[in-house]
Design a protein around this motif. Structure first.
Motif, mmCIF file in Angstrom:
data_model
loop_
_atom_site.group_PDB
_atom_site.id
_atom_site.type_symbol
_atom_site.label_atom_id
_atom_site.label_comp_id
_atom_site.label_asym_id
_atom_site.label_seq_id
_atom_site.Cartn_x
_atom_site.Cartn_y
_atom_site.Cartn_z
ATOM 1 N N LYS A 94 0.580 -1.078 -0.006
ATOM 2 C CA LYS A 94 0.267 -0.009 0.122
ATOM 3 C C LYS A 94 0.951 1.192 -0.132
ATOM 4 O O LYS A 94 2.067 1.268 0.450
ATOM 5 N N LEU A 95 0.423 2.278 -0.471
ATOM 6 C CA LEU A 95 1.070 3.542 -0.761
ATOM 7 C C LEU A 95 1.310 3.928 0.730
ATOM 8 O O LEU A 95 0.121 3.879 1.641
ATOM 9 N N GLY A 96 2.243 4.789 0.867
ATOM 10 C CA GLY A 96 2.505 5.350 2.503
ATOM 11 C C GLY A 96 1.668 6.616 2.580
ATOM 12 O O GLY A 96 0.832 6.975 1.805
ATOM 13 N N LEU A 97 1.571 7.276 3.648
ATOM 14 C CA LEU A 97 0.893 8.411 4.043
ATOM 15 C C LEU A 97 1.212 9.571 3.192
ATOM 16 O O LEU A 97 2.563 9.997 2.877
ATOM 17 N N SER A 98 0.465 10.161 2.694
ATOM 18 C CA SER A 98 0.836 11.628 1.639
ATOM 19 C C SER A 98 1.305 12.582 2.526
ATOM 20 O O SER A 98 1.063 12.713 3.852
ATOM 21 N N GLY A 99 2.065 13.900 1.857
ATOM 22 C CA GLY A 99 2.601 14.772 2.571
ATOM 23 C C GLY A 99 1.483 15.584 3.039
ATOM 24 O O GLY A 99 1.459 16.323 4.170
ATOM 25 N N LEU A 100 0.179 15.687 2.109
ATOM 26 C CA LEU A 100 -0.925 16.362 2.660
ATOM 27 C C LEU A 100 -1.512 15.870 4.063
ATOM 28 O O LEU A 100 -1.860 16.635 4.928
ATOM 29 N N GLN A 101 -1.594 14.676 4.293
ATOM 30 C CA GLN A 101 -2.174 14.019 5.513
ATOM 31 C C GLN A 101 -1.335 14.386 6.746
ATOM 32 O O GLN A 101 -1.652 14.705 7.734
ATOM 33 N N LYS A 102 -0.038 14.259 6.446
ATOM 34 C CA LYS A 102 1.197 14.804 7.370
ATOM 35 C C LYS A 102 1.037 16.077 7.875
ATOM 36 O O LYS A 102 1.019 16.551 8.967
ATOM 37 N N THR A 104 -1.466 18.123 7.389
ATOM 38 C CA THR A 104 -3.008 18.388 8.000
ATOM 39 C C THR A 104 -2.753 17.970 9.329
ATOM 40 O O THR A 104 -3.585 18.785 10.226
ATOM 41 N N ALA A 105 -2.282 16.963 9.638
ATOM 42 C CA ALA A 105 -2.233 16.415 11.035
ATOM 43 C C ALA A 105 -1.571 17.330 11.779
ATOM 44 O O ALA A 105 -1.813 17.910 13.002
ATOM 45 N N VAL A 106 -0.414 17.935 11.626
ATOM 46 C CA VAL A 106 0.545 18.862 12.326
ATOM 47 C C VAL A 106 -0.302 20.428 12.279
ATOM 48 O O VAL A 106 -0.273 20.799 13.377
ATOM 49 N N SER A 133 5.980 13.818 12.413
ATOM 50 C CA SER A 133 5.579 14.838 11.347
ATOM 51 C C SER A 133 5.638 16.283 11.914
ATOM 52 O O SER A 133 6.087 17.028 11.336
ATOM 53 N N LEU A 134 5.153 16.291 13.251
ATOM 54 C CA LEU A 134 5.331 17.692 14.039
ATOM 55 C C LEU A 134 6.727 18.067 14.130
ATOM 56 O O LEU A 134 7.153 19.316 13.908
ATOM 57 N N LYS A 135 7.443 17.254 14.695
ATOM 58 C CA LYS A 135 8.962 17.436 14.902
ATOM 59 C C LYS A 135 9.717 18.081 13.621
ATOM 60 O O LYS A 135 10.308 19.004 13.587
ATOM 61 N N GLN A 136 9.182 17.363 12.439
ATOM 62 C CA GLN A 136 9.997 17.588 11.136
ATOM 63 C C GLN A 136 9.571 18.921 10.538
ATOM 64 O O GLN A 136 10.298 19.813 10.143
ATOM 65 N N PHE A 137 8.417 19.189 10.909
ATOM 66 C CA PHE A 137 7.626 20.550 10.405
ATOM 67 C C PHE A 137 8.193 21.657 11.015
ATOM 68 O O PHE A 137 8.669 22.463 10.598
ATOM 69 N N ALA A 140 11.956 22.143 10.013
ATOM 70 C CA ALA A 140 11.743 22.685 8.755
ATOM 71 C C ALA A 140 11.498 24.469 8.868
ATOM 72 O O ALA A 140 12.223 25.138 8.317
ATOM 73 N N VAL A 141 10.604 24.742 9.798
ATOM 74 C CA VAL A 141 10.177 26.074 10.009
ATOM 75 C C VAL A 141 11.419 26.875 10.679
ATOM 76 O O VAL A 141 11.843 28.040 10.049
ATOM 77 N N VAL A 142 12.024 26.248 11.567
ATOM 78 C CA VAL A 142 13.205 26.985 12.193
ATOM 79 C C VAL A 142 14.433 26.956 11.177
ATOM 80 O O VAL A 142 15.063 28.192 11.211
ATOM 81 N N LYS A 143 14.433 25.998 10.437
ATOM 82 C CA LYS A 143 15.629 26.091 9.259
ATOM 83 C C LYS A 143 15.451 27.267 8.286
ATOM 84 O O LYS A 143 16.446 27.868 7.958
ATOM 85 N N VAL A 144 14.145 27.376 7.997
ATOM 86 C CA VAL A 144 13.915 28.402 6.737
ATOM 87 C C VAL A 144 13.630 29.655 7.478
ATOM 88 O O VAL A 144 14.084 30.631 6.949
#
Length: 150
Positions: A94-102, A104-106, A133-137, A140-144
């Motif tokens: 099965k396909l993994g979770l989409s970026g949109l799902q991740k 949206t959850a964040v 996903s929250l940690k990675q988000f 990314a925000v801090v990096k950018v």
């Protein structure tokens, strides 16, 4: 006289305390004797099988886990040039979770204070994945934006 705690004879007689002490002393000696016998048996078995002992603790059962094949299978499944399971498809095909799902959850966790385990109800994403996903988000925000706004 072996009286047990809580019986009327236990409470009425002081000599029953001495009897109970003797009973528990005998019981303790029996337990120690049994443990000593078991240890002596294990030591004897260990000495008889000195060359065949392969575990770190004598008398423990050694389970052959076939670690070499497990390592080879893991590498072939995920890290080989043509892995059996790609990053987008899981072990069930099965396909993994989409970026949109991740994302949206964040956003639901950040905007509404939804707990990570509650994201499964609507987004169909597990708690550990939502938290990752929250940690990675956030990273990314801090990096950018970190240099400019933080």
């Amino acid at each position: 006289m072996n009286s047990h705690y809580g019986s009327s004879s236990y409470l009425a007689s002081s000599s029953s305390l001495d009897d109970d002490d003797d009973y528990y002393d005998d019981l303790e000696k029996q337990v120690v004797c049994q443990i000593t016998t078991n240890n002596n048996f294990c030591i004897a078995q260990h000495q008889n099988n000195e060359g065949s002992h392969r575990g770190s603790i004598p008398c423990h059962i050694v389970v052959n886990r076939d670690r070499e094949n497990a390592d080879r299978n893991l590498f072939n499944d995920y890290f080989a040039e043509n892995p059996r399971f790609s990053a987008s498809i899981d072990g069930l095909g099965k396909l993994g979770l989409s970026g949109l799902q991740k994302v949206t959850a964040v956003f639901r966790m950040l905007a509404y204070g939804v707990p990570a385990d509650a994201t499964n109800e609507y987004i169909k994403i597990g708690e550990s994945t939502a938290l990752e996903s929250l940690k990675q988000f956030c990273r990314a925000v801090v990096k950018v934006f970190g240099a400019r706004y933080l």
